[in-house]
Structure formats: C-alpha cells, structure tokens
Design a protein around this motif. Structure first.
Motif, PDB file in Angstrom:
ATOM      1  N   LYS A   1       0.832  -1.193   0.000  1.00 17.53           N
ATOM      2  CA  LYS A   1       0.000   0.000   0.000  1.00 17.53           C
ATOM      3  C   LYS A   1       0.869   1.246   0.000  1.00 17.53           C
ATOM      4  CE  LYS A   1      -3.777  -2.219   2.539  1.00 17.53           C
ATOM      5  NZ  LYS A   1      -4.638  -2.147   3.756  1.00 17.53           N
ATOM      6  N   ARG A   2       0.538   2.164  -0.799  1.00 25.10           N
ATOM      7  CA  ARG A   2       1.279   3.427  -0.870  1.00 25.10           C
ATOM      8  C   ARG A   2       0.675   4.396   0.150  1.00 25.10           C
ATOM      9  NH1 ARG A   2       2.228   5.651  -6.770  1.00 25.10           N
ATOM     10  NH2 ARG A   2       3.543   7.007  -5.458  1.00 25.10           N
ATOM     11  N   LEU A   3       1.523   4.805   1.106  1.00 24.92           N
ATOM     12  CA  LEU A   3       1.078   5.724   2.141  1.00 24.92           C
ATOM     13  C   LEU A   3       1.431   7.149   1.767  1.00 24.92           C
ATOM     14  CD1 LEU A   3       2.105   3.745   5.349  1.00 24.92           C
ATOM     15  CD2 LEU A   3      -0.151   3.881   4.291  1.00 24.92           C
ATOM     16  N   ASP A   4       0.659   8.019   2.348  1.00 27.55           N
ATOM     17  CA  ASP A   4       0.905   9.439   2.122  1.00 27.55           C
ATOM     18  C   ASP A   4       2.224   9.839   2.784  1.00 27.55           C
ATOM     19  OD1 ASP A   4       0.755  12.055   1.540  1.00 27.55           O
ATOM     20  OD2 ASP A   4      -1.001  12.509   2.781  1.00 27.55           O
ATOM     21  N   PRO A   5       3.109  10.545   2.110  1.00 31.60           N
ATOM     22  CA  PRO A   5       4.371  10.973   2.740  1.00 31.60           C
ATOM     23  C   PRO A   5       4.158  11.799   4.000  1.00 31.60           C
ATOM     24  CG  PRO A   5       4.465  11.286   0.370  1.00 31.60           C
ATOM     25  CD  PRO A   5       3.051  10.922   0.698  1.00 31.60           C
ATOM     26  N   GLN A   6       3.070  12.516   4.080  1.00 28.31           N
ATOM     27  CA  GLN A   6       2.791  13.308   5.275  1.00 28.31           C
ATOM     28  C   GLN A   6       2.531  12.407   6.482  1.00 28.31           C
ATOM     29  OE1 GLN A   6       3.166  16.477   5.161  1.00 28.31           O
ATOM     30  NE2 GLN A   6       2.587  16.954   7.276  1.00 28.31           N
ATOM     31  N   ILE A   7       1.846  11.282   6.255  1.00 30.37           N
ATOM     32  CA  ILE A   7       1.592  10.346   7.347  1.00 30.37           C
ATOM     33  C   ILE A   7       2.888   9.706   7.820  1.00 30.37           C
ATOM     34  CG2 ILE A   7       0.397   8.199   7.947  1.00 30.37           C
ATOM     35  CD1 ILE A   7      -1.778   8.950   5.988  1.00 30.37           C
ATOM     36  N   LEU A   8       3.743   9.343   6.869  1.00 30.46           N
ATOM     37  CA  LEU A   8       5.047   8.777   7.258  1.00 30.46           C
ATOM     38  C   LEU A   8       5.869   9.769   8.051  1.00 30.46           C
ATOM     39  CD1 LEU A   8       5.992   6.937   3.931  1.00 30.46           C
ATOM     40  CD2 LEU A   8       5.120   5.929   6.047  1.00 30.46           C
ATOM     41  N   LYS A   9       5.808  11.029   7.630  1.00 33.04           N
ATOM     42  CA  LYS A   9       6.559  12.061   8.341  1.00 33.04           C
ATOM     43  C   LYS A   9       6.032  12.244   9.766  1.00 33.04           C
ATOM     44  CE  LYS A   9       8.141  16.823   7.891  1.00 33.04           C
ATOM     45  NZ  LYS A   9       8.081  18.062   7.077  1.00 33.04           N
ATOM     46  N   GLN A  10       4.695  12.193   9.940  1.00 34.40           N
ATOM     47  CA  GLN A  10       4.114  12.322  11.278  1.00 34.40           C
ATOM     48  C   GLN A  10       4.504  11.145  12.169  1.00 34.40           C
ATOM     49  OE1 GLN A  10      -0.092  12.790  10.728  1.00 34.40           O
ATOM     50  NE2 GLN A  10       0.080  14.848   9.850  1.00 34.40           N
ATOM     51  N   ARG A  11       4.542   9.953  11.583  1.00 37.07           N
ATOM     52  CA  ARG A  11       4.961   8.799  12.365  1.00 37.07           C
ATOM     53  C   ARG A  11       6.400   8.939  12.840  1.00 37.07           C
ATOM     54  NH1 ARG A  11       2.533   3.574   8.987  1.00 37.07           N
ATOM     55  NH2 ARG A  11       0.302   3.995   9.407  1.00 37.07           N
ATOM     56  N   GLU A  12       7.269   9.394  11.969  1.00 36.77           N
ATOM     57  CA  GLU A  12       8.669   9.592  12.343  1.00 36.77           C
ATOM     58  C   GLU A  12       8.803  10.650  13.438  1.00 36.77           C
ATOM     59  OE1 GLU A  12      11.287   7.921  11.462  1.00 36.77           O
ATOM     60  OE2 GLU A  12      10.191   6.580  10.110  1.00 36.77           O
TER      61      GLU A  12
ATOM     62  N   ARG B   1       6.507  11.445  15.715  1.00 37.96           N
ATOM     63  CA  ARG B   1       6.026  10.882  16.969  1.00 37.96           C
ATOM     64  C   ARG B   1       7.055   9.934  17.581  1.00 37.96           C
ATOM     65  NH1 ARG B   1       0.878  10.636  14.274  1.00 37.96           N
ATOM     66  NH2 ARG B   1       1.275   8.442  13.734  1.00 37.96           N
ATOM     67  N   LYS B   2       7.702   9.132  16.740  1.00 37.02           N
ATOM     68  CA  LYS B   2       8.725   8.223  17.234  1.00 37.02           C
ATOM     69  C   LYS B   2       9.913   8.993  17.804  1.00 37.02           C
ATOM     70  CE  LYS B   2      11.448   4.228  15.776  1.00 37.02           C
ATOM     71  NZ  LYS B   2      11.796   3.346  14.620  1.00 37.02           N
ATOM     72  N   LYS B   3      10.301  10.070  17.139  1.00 39.35           N
ATOM     73  CA  LYS B   3      11.411  10.888  17.603  1.00 39.35           C
ATOM     74  C   LYS B   3      11.089  11.558  18.933  1.00 39.35           C
ATOM     75  CE  LYS B   3      14.425  14.668  16.090  1.00 39.35           C
ATOM     76  NZ  LYS B   3      14.678  15.646  15.001  1.00 39.35           N
ATOM     77  N   LYS B   4       9.855  12.087  19.076  1.00 45.84           N
ATOM     78  CA  LYS B   4       9.463  12.726  20.330  1.00 45.84           C
ATOM     79  C   LYS B   4       9.413  11.712  21.473  1.00 45.84           C
ATOM     80  CE  LYS B   4       6.777  16.505  18.290  1.00 45.84           C
ATOM     81  NZ  LYS B   4       5.430  17.109  18.159  1.00 45.84           N
ATOM     82  N   ARG B   5       8.957  10.503  21.182  1.00 43.73           N
ATOM     83  CA  ARG B   5       8.901   9.481  22.219  1.00 43.73           C
ATOM     84  C   ARG B   5      10.300   9.108  22.707  1.00 43.73           C
ATOM     85  NH1 ARG B   5       5.782   6.554  19.689  1.00 43.73           N
ATOM     86  NH2 ARG B   5       7.215   5.056  18.739  1.00 43.73           N
ATOM     87  N   LEU B   6      11.243   8.993  21.776  1.00 41.68           N
ATOM     88  CA  LEU B   6      12.620   8.693  22.174  1.00 41.68           C
ATOM     89  C   LEU B   6      13.238   9.834  22.971  1.00 41.68           C
ATOM     90  CD1 LEU B   6      13.984   6.990  18.923  1.00 41.68           C
ATOM     91  CD2 LEU B   6      13.377   5.895  21.072  1.00 41.68           C
ATOM     92  N   GLU B   7      12.982  11.078  22.564  1.00 44.68           N
ATOM     93  CA  GLU B   7      13.512  12.217  23.308  1.00 44.68           C
ATOM     94  C   GLU B   7      12.927  12.270  24.722  1.00 44.68           C
ATOM     95  OE1 GLU B   7      12.625  15.591  20.948  1.00 44.68           O
ATOM     96  OE2 GLU B   7      14.264  15.252  19.504  1.00 44.68           O
ATOM     97  N   LYS B   8      11.664  11.932  24.866  1.00 47.15           N
ATOM     98  CA  LYS B   8      11.043  11.916  26.188  1.00 47.15           C
ATOM     99  C   LYS B   8      11.674  10.861  27.085  1.00 47.15           C
ATOM    100  CE  LYS B   8       6.531  11.558  28.428  1.00 47.15           C
ATOM    101  NZ  LYS B   8       5.077  11.333  28.219  1.00 47.15           N
ATOM    102  N   GLN B   9      11.938   9.697  26.521  1.00 44.92           N
ATOM    103  CA  GLN B   9      12.585   8.649  27.296  1.00 44.92           C
ATOM    104  C   GLN B   9      14.004   9.037  27.701  1.00 44.92           C
ATOM    105  OE1 GLN B   9      12.355   5.073  24.978  1.00 44.92           O
ATOM    106  NE2 GLN B   9      10.130   4.846  25.233  1.00 44.92           N
ATOM    107  N   ILE B  10      14.720   9.716  26.801  1.00 46.12           N
ATOM    108  CA  ILE B  10      16.085  10.156  27.127  1.00 46.12           C
ATOM    109  C   ILE B  10      16.060  11.182  28.255  1.00 46.12           C
ATOM    110  CG2 ILE B  10      18.074  11.420  26.227  1.00 46.12           C
ATOM    111  CD1 ILE B  10      17.539  10.072  23.522  1.00 46.12           C
ATOM    112  N   ARG B  11      15.121  12.136  28.195  1.00 45.08           N
ATOM    113  CA  ARG B  11      15.017  13.138  29.271  1.00 45.08           C
ATOM    114  C   ARG B  11      14.666  12.482  30.595  1.00 45.08           C
ATOM    115  NH1 ARG B  11      12.238  16.141  25.251  1.00 45.08           N
ATOM    116  NH2 ARG B  11      10.253  15.529  26.226  1.00 45.08           N
ATOM    117  N   LYS B  12      13.816  11.474  30.558  1.00 46.74           N
ATOM    118  CA  LYS B  12      13.434  10.774  31.784  1.00 46.74           C
ATOM    119  C   LYS B  12      14.626  10.045  32.382  1.00 46.74           C
ATOM    120  CE  LYS B  12       9.964   7.576  33.564  1.00 46.74           C
ATOM    121  NZ  LYS B  12       8.828   6.682  33.216  1.00 46.74           N
TER     122      LYS B  12
END
Length: 207
Positions: free
Chosen positions: A56-67, A69-80
C-alpha cells in the motif's frame, strides 16, 4: 500389473550411474527426490505458492508524522533517564515521613516577635562570644608556637653537645604507634548507668 513405484524403479534402473559417491535428485515427479540408491526414497515438504501482497502506498505526510512521533517518544525517554540518573539512592533514616509533612501546619509554632531591646542584647552577646572564641584560638596558636620553638631550641643545643644523641632524639618512637586517645564528652558520665543495646531482631542464618 506394476504399480507406479515399480515403474519408477524400473525406469531408474536403466539410467547409468557415474560414481557411487555422486548423488542427484529427480524433482520432476511431484516433489519426490531419489538418490542413486533406490531404497532411500523420501519425499520433500509441499511448497505452495502465494501471490505477493501488493504494497500500500502511504501518504508521505503520514510517514513524516509517524517519524516525528517516534522521535518525540525517544527524546522523552532520554530526558526521563537523564533526570533519574541525577537522583541519589534514598535513605530511609533521613527522609521525612509523609505524615509529618501533612501535619506541618499543625506542628508549626507562632513565636512572638522579639523586642528591639532583646534583639540588641542578643547581638551584643553574640559579639562577645565571637570575641571570646577568637581570643581562645589565638592563645592556642601562641602556645603551640612556644612549644615548637622550645622543642627546636632544645634539639639544637643537644646537637651541639652530641650528634648521636640528637639522632636518637629525632627518631620515631614505635611504642607510641598506634596512638589512641579518648577525648572529653559533652556531658559527664552517669554513675551506675547501664546502657542498653536496644531492641533488635536477629536475622542471622541458622546453620
């Protein structure tokens, strides 16, 4: 009437064999592999083909949002992790119980304000105490200087008299090591008082 296996063995018997150590597989008969020795007949696992799933071809905007969210989650874990790394191991004996923290307002006392005369009196008393301790320290330093000067003067006179006696005098007395001294306590001891060890639970392992 010969069976299918008999026909197959008869057909294979007519095939010339190059060497007994060379083996080959026949895969033309429904996933059946037969080596040079006909007695070692074995079948292989069935392989079923399946059409490839269409990606399935996904919208590039959706892929960018997923990336993101993943980046923010990792940064939150690092700060913790960084925040918890600076925390020291808690000491139960030093920590204030939560009950006392909740009763802080009940336990606080409203002391009356001091009069100007009382504040002046306490300030003068504090200055007198500081002056007394300063004079006491200077007296101790002067006494130590006098003792060291007298000791050095006596050693110089002894050296002028005898070098051997001087060398013996400056040697370290091994009988004074280790040196133990019991200093004065804050309050005098109570006569006849038997200090208790306190209550404790022996959790030593019984052998």
């Amino acid at each position: 009437m010969m069976t299918g296996l008999g026909l197959l063995s008869a057909a294979l018997s007519r095939v010339p064999v190059l060497s007994s150590s060379v083996s080959f597989n026949l895969t033309s008969v429904r996933n059946i592999s037969i080596p040079t020795n006909i007695l070692l007949l074995r079948s292989t696992a069935c392989l079923y083909a399946e059409p490839l799933k269409k990606k399935k071809r996904l919208d590039p905007q959706i892929l960018k949002q997923r990336e993101e969210r993943k980046k923010k989650r990792l940064e939150k874990q690092i700060r913790k992790l960084e925040k918890s790394a600076r925390q020291f191991k808690p000491i139960e004996e030093v920590e204030i119980p939560l009950k006392l923290i909740d009763e802080r307002q009940l336990r606080s006392r409203n002391l009356p304000s001091l009069s100007p005369e009382e504040e002046e009196k306490r300030a003068l008393l504090f200055k007198e105490w500081a002056k007394y301790k300063r004079d006491q320290k200077l007296a101790d330093i002067q006494m130590i200087d006098r003792v060291v000067f007298s000791q050095q003067k006596a050693l110089d006179e002894l050296r002028n008299v005898s070098e051997s006696l001087y060398q013996e005098a400056i040697k370290i007395d091994s009988r004074l090591i280790p040196f133990e001294v019991t200093g004065p306590v804050r309050t005098p001891p109570i006569r006849g008082y038997n200090a208790s060890d306190g209550d404790y639970v022996d959790v030593s392992r019984k052998w």
